[in-house]
Scaffold this motif. Sequence first.
Motif, PDB file in Angstrom:
ATOM      1  N   HIS A 152       0.830  -1.210   0.000  1.00 17.78           N
ATOM      2  CA  HIS A 152       0.000   0.000   0.000  1.00 17.78           C
ATOM      3  C   HIS A 152       0.862   1.258   0.000  1.00 17.78           C
ATOM      4  CE1 HIS A 152       1.087  -0.523   4.226  1.00 17.78           C
ATOM      5  NE2 HIS A 152       0.850   0.769   4.401  1.00 17.78           N
ATOM      6  N   ASP A 154       0.404   5.053   2.065  1.00 21.49           N
ATOM      7  CA  ASP A 154      -0.408   5.598   3.153  1.00 21.49           C
ATOM      8  C   ASP A 154      -1.281   6.741   2.633  1.00 21.49           C
ATOM      9  OD1 ASP A 154       0.993   3.870   4.781  1.00 21.49           O
ATOM     10  OD2 ASP A 154       1.405   5.352   6.333  1.00 21.49           O
ATOM     11  N   HIS A 289       4.769   0.141   0.003  1.00 25.86           N
ATOM     12  CA  HIS A 289       5.388  -0.614   1.095  1.00 25.86           C
ATOM     13  C   HIS A 289       4.438  -1.654   1.680  1.00 25.86           C
ATOM     14  CE1 HIS A 289       3.470   2.868   3.059  1.00 25.86           C
ATOM     15  NE2 HIS A 289       3.428   2.170   4.185  1.00 25.86           N
TER      16      HIS A 289
END
Length: 335
Positions: A152, A154, A289
């Motif tokens: 994903h 953030d 990440h």
Amino acid sequence: MSTEHRSGGRERGRAEERNTRFVRFAMSVAEAERLDEVYRKYMVYLAAGGALDGAVHRTIAQAISVDLARHAPKLARQLARARAGEIDASYITGLPTDPEIARGVLLVITYAIGYAFNFSTQNGGKLVMELRPDPNSSQANTNTTTDEFRAHTDDAAIAGSCRVGWILLYGIVNPPETVTGYAPIAPVIKRLSHRTKQVLFEKRFTVRVPVSFKLGDDIWTDPVAILSLSDTGATEIAWPSYATKPVDERDQEALDALAELEALVDQTMVHVPVDPGCMLAFSNVRGVHMRSKIGEGDRLILRTYARDSLADLREVTQDDGPIFDTQAVIAARLR
Ligand SMILES: [Fe+2]
């Protein structure tokens, strides 16, 4: 030359490109000690964290950059390359392991990359966030789960001008076999099919607003693109793999594009343990990440968020920061 050899060469080429954007850096003992000195000089300010107003933070950031270049020049050069967009992630080892010093050193490095900030509802609205798993958590793909936290970026639900630009993770306690992964997006883009790339640049997707924003557990954004171009021409990505869907759920081309992206990201992911004294600092917009399932035992990672500029956050919240009202930020996107 056989096909096998040629493809071996290609694989090496890809690995090299990935590695030039994801750099490992071991601190020398001397530089790590001098980093302590920089931290001690600013510890009164750093300890006050989010309680200080934005103007003080800007002054500290400038002063720290100057001191860091003098006392830890190799690290400062590495961070300057990150700031300039030459590298997307830095895995730094040999940093102090004492938790209190780690907190200060993390802020020093954060200020050398950009301006530290946070959202008010996230991890208590602290400038230095503490990430600990909760063994009783049932929330999949959050920092509290001990299961794998899938690929994903953030805050994809937030407008790009307010989204976190840099995420810094500093290991305090990390159980064995617990790794964090990062995939720079540039080498992924080169391998995507032409059509998939086109589709991912189109506003054919919607992403779910994180539950931690406290706006509800099933709020989805207006149509968004997964890929976009920055002012400098770099491809950027906003994509929680587990909370993205086509606007039209029957849009098979969009579903296929997401599947192709996910497969290539998985192949490109580089995994490192964020152990005590280790830091992973990475661009949240030029890469993706993830975190593996957490092994047996406690875990504590300190995290900071940074951006090159907080101007848009200040404008949409009418607040100087560095802790910004989450609902005002997300409302600006949903409006
Ligand atoms: Fe994350």
